[in-house]
Design a protein around this motif. Structure first.
Motif, PDB file in Angstrom:
ATOM      1  N   LEU A  72       0.806  -1.221   0.000  1.00 10.64           N
ATOM      2  CA  LEU A  72       0.000   0.000   0.000  1.00 10.64           C
ATOM      3  C   LEU A  72       0.841   1.274   0.000  1.00 10.64           C
ATOM      4  N   TYR A  73       2.146   1.137   0.196  1.00  9.56           N
ATOM      5  CA  TYR A  73       2.987   2.321   0.352  1.00  9.56           C
ATOM      6  C   TYR A  73       3.645   2.718  -0.961  1.00  9.56           C
ATOM      7  N   TRP A  74       3.962   3.997  -1.038  1.00 11.46           N
ATOM      8  CA  TRP A  74       4.753   4.485  -2.167  1.00 11.46           C
ATOM      9  C   TRP A  74       6.203   4.197  -1.835  1.00 11.46           C
ATOM     10  N   LEU A  75       6.772   3.148  -2.443  1.00  6.17           N
ATOM     11  CA  LEU A  75       8.120   2.706  -2.087  1.00  6.17           C
ATOM     12  C   LEU A  75       9.144   3.023  -3.175  1.00  6.17           C
ATOM     13  N   ASP A  76       8.728   3.764  -4.192  1.00 11.91           N
ATOM     14  CA  ASP A  76       9.694   4.186  -5.211  1.00 11.91           C
ATOM     15  C   ASP A  76      10.736   5.077  -4.542  1.00 11.91           C
ATOM     16  N   GLU A  77      11.917   4.993  -5.074  1.00 14.43           N
ATOM     17  CA  GLU A  77      13.024   5.708  -4.448  1.00 14.43           C
ATOM     18  C   GLU A  77      12.837   7.226  -4.512  1.00 14.43           C
ATOM     19  N   ARG A  78      13.041   7.856  -3.363  1.00 12.55           N
ATOM     20  CA  ARG A  78      13.105   9.312  -3.309  1.00 12.55           C
ATOM     21  C   ARG A  78      14.370   9.663  -2.530  1.00 12.55           C
ATOM     22  N   ILE A  79      15.075  10.644  -3.010  1.00  7.08           N
ATOM     23  CA  ILE A  79      16.312  11.036  -2.331  1.00  7.08           C
ATOM     24  C   ILE A  79      15.953  12.021  -1.238  1.00  7.08           C
ATOM     25  N   SER A  80      16.384  11.717  -0.023  1.00 10.84           N
ATOM     26  CA  SER A  80      15.962  12.505   1.126  1.00 10.84           C
ATOM     27  C   SER A  80      17.162  13.137   1.811  1.00 10.84           C
ATOM     28  N   GLY A  81      17.214  14.467   1.777  1.00 14.13           N
ATOM     29  CA  GLY A  81      18.348  15.174   2.357  1.00 14.13           C
ATOM     30  C   GLY A  81      17.915  16.265   3.321  1.00 14.13           C
ATOM     31  N   GLY A  82      18.850  17.159   3.624  1.00 17.42           N
ATOM     32  CA  GLY A  82      18.607  18.189   4.634  1.00 17.42           C
ATOM     33  C   GLY A  82      19.131  17.736   5.981  1.00 17.42           C
ATOM     34  N   ASP A  83      18.993  18.588   6.989  1.00 11.08           N
ATOM     35  CA  ASP A  83      19.506  18.249   8.327  1.00 11.08           C
ATOM     36  C   ASP A  83      18.659  17.172   8.994  1.00 11.08           C
TER      37      ASP A  83
ATOM     38  N   SER B 196      15.896  15.457  -9.263  1.00 11.08           N
ATOM     39  CA  SER B 196      17.319  15.121  -9.306  1.00 11.08           C
ATOM     40  C   SER B 196      17.703  14.800 -10.746  1.00 11.08           C
ATOM     41  N   ASP B 197      18.977  14.551 -10.974  1.00  8.86           N
ATOM     42  CA  ASP B 197      19.437  14.179 -12.312  1.00  8.86           C
ATOM     43  C   ASP B 197      19.235  12.696 -12.586  1.00  8.86           C
ATOM     44  N   GLU B 198      18.887  11.951 -11.541  1.00 13.08           N
ATOM     45  CA  GLU B 198      18.734  10.503 -11.726  1.00 13.08           C
ATOM     46  C   GLU B 198      17.321  10.162 -12.182  1.00 13.08           C
ATOM     47  N   LYS B 199      17.237   9.074 -12.947  1.00 13.20           N
ATOM     48  CA  LYS B 199      15.934   8.668 -13.492  1.00 13.20           C
ATOM     49  C   LYS B 199      15.462   7.362 -12.862  1.00 13.20           C
ATOM     50  N   ASP B 200      14.151   7.203 -12.767  1.00 10.68           N
ATOM     51  CA  ASP B 200      13.600   5.939 -12.278  1.00 10.68           C
ATOM     52  C   ASP B 200      13.400   4.967 -13.445  1.00 10.68           C
ATOM     53  N   ALA B 201      12.758   3.834 -13.160  1.00  7.97           N
ATOM     54  CA  ALA B 201      12.619   2.789 -14.169  1.00  7.97           C
ATOM     55  C   ALA B 201      11.807   3.250 -15.380  1.00  7.97           C
ATOM     56  N   LEU B 202      10.924   4.239 -15.179  1.00  3.75           N
ATOM     57  CA  LEU B 202      10.118   4.738 -16.290  1.00  3.75           C
ATOM     58  C   LEU B 202      10.794   5.901 -17.005  1.00  3.75           C
ATOM     59  N   GLY B 203      11.998   6.248 -16.551  1.00  8.94           N
ATOM     60  CA  GLY B 203      12.697   7.363 -17.166  1.00  8.94           C
ATOM     61  C   GLY B 203      12.305   8.717 -16.592  1.00  8.94           C
ATOM     62  N   LEU B 204      11.541   8.705 -15.509  1.00  7.71           N
ATOM     63  CA  LEU B 204      11.127   9.967 -14.877  1.00  7.71           C
ATOM     64  C   LEU B 204      12.168  10.374 -13.835  1.00  7.71           C
ATOM     65  N   PRO B 205      12.413  11.679 -13.705  1.00  3.25           N
ATOM     66  CA  PRO B 205      13.421  12.113 -12.740  1.00  3.25           C
ATOM     67  C   PRO B 205      13.007  11.756 -11.303  1.00  3.25           C
ATOM     68  N   ILE B 206      13.946  11.201 -10.557  1.00  2.00           N
ATOM     69  CA  ILE B 206      13.696  10.874  -9.149  1.00  2.00           C
ATOM     70  C   ILE B 206      13.635  12.187  -8.363  1.00  2.00           C
ATOM     71  N   PRO B 207      12.628  12.336  -7.499  1.00  2.00           N
ATOM     72  CA  PRO B 207      12.565  13.580  -6.727  1.00  2.00           C
ATOM     73  C   PRO B 207      13.632  13.624  -5.635  1.00  2.00           C
ATOM     74  N   ARG B 208      14.115  14.823  -5.387  1.00  2.00           N
ATOM     75  CA  ARG B 208      15.040  15.034  -4.272  1.00  2.00           C
ATOM     76  C   ARG B 208      14.346  15.963  -3.274  1.00  2.00           C
ATOM     77  N   VAL B 209      14.250  15.518  -2.043  1.00  2.00           N
ATOM     78  CA  VAL B 209      13.504  16.256  -1.024  1.00  2.00           C
ATOM     79  C   VAL B 209      14.480  16.737   0.040  1.00  2.00           C
ATOM     80  N   THR B 210      14.343  17.987   0.409  1.00  2.00           N
ATOM     81  CA  THR B 210      15.202  18.555   1.450  1.00  2.00           C
ATOM     82  C   THR B 210      14.324  18.983   2.615  1.00  2.00           C
ATOM     83  N   PHE B 211      14.701  18.549   3.811  1.00  2.00           N
ATOM     84  CA  PHE B 211      13.908  18.942   4.978  1.00  2.00           C
ATOM     85  C   PHE B 211      14.816  19.146   6.184  1.00  2.00           C
TER      86      PHE B 211
END
Lengths: 531, 260
Positions: free
Chosen positions: A60-71, A400-415
């Motif tokens: 049930l979860y959104w488990l596609d890779e997201r890059i998670s940064g920030g402090d 981000s500059d990285e792409k997922d399996a569908l060729g869509l850019p992977i989101p990068r989240v800063t928090f």
């Protein structure tokens, strides 16, 4: 279920079927518009598809890779992102609280954040409609905020873990309440009342839980909407005039295009900005609806810090909805705070792996010590906050500059938490420790985490400081709307789902009104809005 | 090194509870039986990690979640499910900006553990004594390692948020783990009736022994746990959470456990 042709423009394409898109799909279809609502996840049938098993239900979860940064990087997946028809409401904890009225004008009245482009009295009506649509089970008298009508269904019996909160609150002299909860306390249609199996956070297998999947989605289907599941929308197409023409989506191994007169993006605080940013075109070089530069900015989470303790008695917190008692004292009391904003906290009932992951990630405990600690499971009780964080431009979603399996850019989240957020957390931890001790808890320890997402496409009254207007319509493109939790200008100290549903009911009514006065792309005439 | 309290083997408070005893009861439905049966009878074969990596992972798991009381065929094969997750490249939804993608994080993290063992003790992790294994993992958790071997991966990030987290997600999703913590387990369609403190439905685990003290939670042994004779029928009278007329939540009265 109705099925619409791809090459014929439907009145509305809605991207996402959660608390935003699911509600809108139902209301717009009921008003007579042709609607196709997309979801990247599957259209589950809970009675057959949902097991009583944490591992299995990770589906049930959104488990596609997201890059998670920030402090203070956010953790995605179970705590904030669903991938199923019905969205995160399929696995939400069913806590349905209204905002404190002043939060809709927190800049003007409380001195922080941003004002919402509407008044609390307008929202109060939609809250009541939302609560009725989900047959919220709640107390006769709710101790905080303006008077409200009775909840549609009676409150649930309190579990032992809820009674811990109640006992602590009474010892400290602050109010508490049985939590208004989106699971049935009496039969509704073919669904029987909640059986207190306690697996609410991983999907209800009896349909007692009033998620979008069993409330607004069936209404949408009945009114003639199409739900297109397992379809990942990757790009909103815009024409030479800059207006939206439809969406590109990936389904059954290939990319397709659905024409539409209007596009509504309801993908929540990560996927909505991601889709808008990824839909850049010559007319919209910085992404759609982004002339303010604010798409993706102002992302908020709730601080979700907790205090846990060992009780002499057996609590067995795996039974019943996990958060059956709530304290909103510090949402409504401003005296003695050294921070802006508010927080609520609830009793807790994590399932084993949920509890174990918070234990090891906060304490680093392992070995026999870990197994012994986990064997206190049936004696544990906890209090956990839903703490308002401040909207900051630096907390944001980017591509981000990285792409997922569908060729869509992977989101990068800063928090990163700001100082105000940290002061609130310190206040809440100290208060909850006192309360849990007063309730008889010993060996207290604390954990930190976050829950929920809000913001990223703020709504407002000024095109320079917001992405969309009070109707969810983008300031830049008149047939592009946003309708989900990303609209939140401020987070509020309560779980966001009820406010998303209420606001979506409000936006639906406004869209229908826009059409009535000829200010909308569809040429068709909607039926009169029945409420 | 003297034996620390944490070396004492774990003992469950629920020695005779078996959640699988409810297999044919209304607490299990077909879809849950399918999922649990698969987990019990089809532990995945190694397909992603190299043989040496897999053996190292197994050795690490045996320190993180030691199961000395279980025979090999009753042991929860955490490492096998981790390998399966890596093979399927099925992530958790989060890749921390300070960590590489999932598969790479596991490879680097395991290599980091092995190299730290060799740097400190001149031999591989698997050949270390149990005390040294524990101390090594604790040092990794504290970031007290030679950072070069970790190639930018933060040791604590890997240890807590990758290794420990994924391991407990697998371990505590197993029926044998549900047994040892007294978790009710699958509960659909029946659910539960008795929700109050010290109340238990007949199909829930009975606490037969006082839970062991933990090192960190030193006072946690203060349960007034009778070793015998706790009347199970007490559970059949869920009066303590029924509000009486005019009085708000009298259930806040301290509930007492029968000790006779």
């Amino acid at each position: 279920m109705a099925e619409f042709a791809e090459n014929e423009a439907v009145d509305f394409v809605i991207v996402g079927t959660g608390a935003g898109g699911g509600v809108l799909a139902a209301r717009l279809a009921e008003a007579g518009f042709s609607v196709v609502a997309f979801d990247a996840g599957a259209f589950y049938r809970p009675l057959e598809d949902f097991a009583s098993d944490e591992k299995e239900q990770e589906k049930l979860y959104w488990l596609d890779e997201r890059i998670s940064g920030g402090d203070d990087p956010l953790e995605f997946g179970s705590n904030n992102s669903g991938k199923a028809v019905g969205g995160s409401t399929v696995h939400f904890q069913m806590v349905t609280l209204r905002f404190r009225p002043e939060w809709f004008k927190s800049r003007t009245l409380l001195g922080y954040g941003h004002d919402w482009p509407m008044d609390w009295r307008e929202m109060w009506r939609y809250y009541a409609l939302a609560e009725d649509a989900m047959k919220i089970a709640g107390p006769v008298r709710y101790p905080w905020g303006p008077k409200r009508g009775r909840y549609p269904y009676r409150e649930h019996e309190l579990s032992a873990s809820a009674l811990v909160l109640a006992k602590g609150a009474e010892a400290l002299g602050v109010a508490w309440a049985p939590t208004p909860t989106a699971t049935l306390s009496a039969p509704r249609g073919e669904a029987h009342p909640c059986v207190y199996r306690g697996f609410c956070k991983i999907g209800c297998s009896t349909n007692a839980k009033q998620s979008m999947l069993v409330t607004f989605i069936p209404r949408a289907l009945k009114a003639g909407a199409e739900i297109r599941d397992l379809a990942m929308v990757g790009r909103v197409e815009t024409g030479a005039d800059g207006r939206a023409t439809g969406v590109h989506y990936y389904r059954n191994g290939a990319w397709h295009f659905q024409k539409a007169r209007n596009v509504v993006v309801s993908g929540y605080s990560i996927e909505t900005p991601r889709l808008l940013l990824n839909s850049a075109s010559p007319r919209h070089p910085d992404g759609l609806a982004n002339s303010s530069g604010l798409v993706g900015k102002g992302l908020m989470a709730h601080s979700n810090d907790a205090v846990w303790g060992v009780m002499e008695e057996e609590i067995r917190w795996y039974k019943g909805p996990p958060s059956l008692a709530v304290c909103e004292h510090w949402n409504y009391e401003d005296e003695g705070k050294d921070f802006f904003g508010g927080y609520s906290f609830m009793s807790q009932g994590p399932l084993p792996t949920d509890f174990a992951t918070s234990l090891v990630s906060n304490e680093g405990v392992f070995g026999h010590e870990l197994r012994r600690w986990m064997a206190l499971y049936n004696h544990m009780a906890g209090l956990k906050i839903v703490g308002e964080t401040m909207a900051q431009d630096e907390n944001r979603v980017e591509l981000s500059d990285e792409k997922d399996a569908l060729g869509l850019p992977i989101p990068r989240v800063t928090f990163s938490y700001c100082d105000n957020d940290k002061r609130m957390i310190a206040h809440a931890r100290a208060f909850m420790k006192r309360m849990l001790q007063a309730a008889g808890g010993s060996d207290l320890y604390e954990t930190s985490s976050t829950a929920h997402l809000m913001g990223g496409c703020r709504m407002g009254d000024d095109p320079r400081t917001s992405v969309v207007d009070a109707s969810g319509r983008s300031w830049d493109i008149d047939n592009l709307f946003v309708c989900d939790g990303s609209l939140f200008p401020t987070a509020g100290g309560v779980n966001p789902s009820l406010t998303i549903v209420a606001n979506s009911l409000r936006i639906a009514e406004r869209i229908i009104e826009l059409n009535r006065r000829g200010d909308l792309a569809p040429i068709r005439r909607g039926r009169a809005f029945p409420c | 090194m003297t034996e620390k309290p944490s070396d004492k083997p774990f003992e469950t408070p629920y020695p005779t509870y078996d959640v699988l005893g409810k297999w044919d009861s209304p607490s299990f439905n077909d879809q849950t039986r399918r999922v649990v049966a698969d987990r019990l009878s089809n532990p995945p074969a190694r397909r992603f990690l190299e043989e040496a990596e897999f053996a190292l992972l197994r050795a690490v798991i045996d320190v993180i979640l030691p199961q000395p009381e279980r025979d090999e065929d009753r042991r929860i094969p955490v490492e096998a499910f981790i390998d399966e997750m890596l093979f399927a490249n099925r992530g958790s939804g989060t890749r921390y900006a300070d960590a590489p993608p999932m598969r790479e994080a596991w490879r680097r993290g395991l290599a980091g553990i092995e190299q730290e063992a060799r740097r400190r003790h001149g031999k591989g992790f698997e050949s270390l004594s149990n005390d040294r294994k524990q101390a090594l993992l604790h040092a990794i958790d504290q970031g007290d390692v030679d950072p070069q071997a970790w190639e930018g991966l933060k040791p604590q990030r890997f240890f807590r948020h990758v290794l420990l987290k994924e391991s407990v997600k697998i371990y505590y999703a197993h029926p044998y783990a549900w047994n040892e913590i007294g978790f009710g387990g699958p509960a659909s369609p029946r659910g539960y009736v008795r929700l109050g403190s010290d109340m238990r439905d007949p199909w829930e685990a009975r606490e037969e022994r006082i839970p062991q003290k933990t090192e960190r939670l030193s006072r946690a042994g203060s349960f007034r746990m009778p070793s015998s004779g706790r009347a199970p029928l007490k559970a059949a009278h869920p009066t303590s959470s029924v509000p009486a007329n005019g009085c708000r939540w009298p259930s806040l009265r301290k509930t007492r456990r029968s000790t006779s």
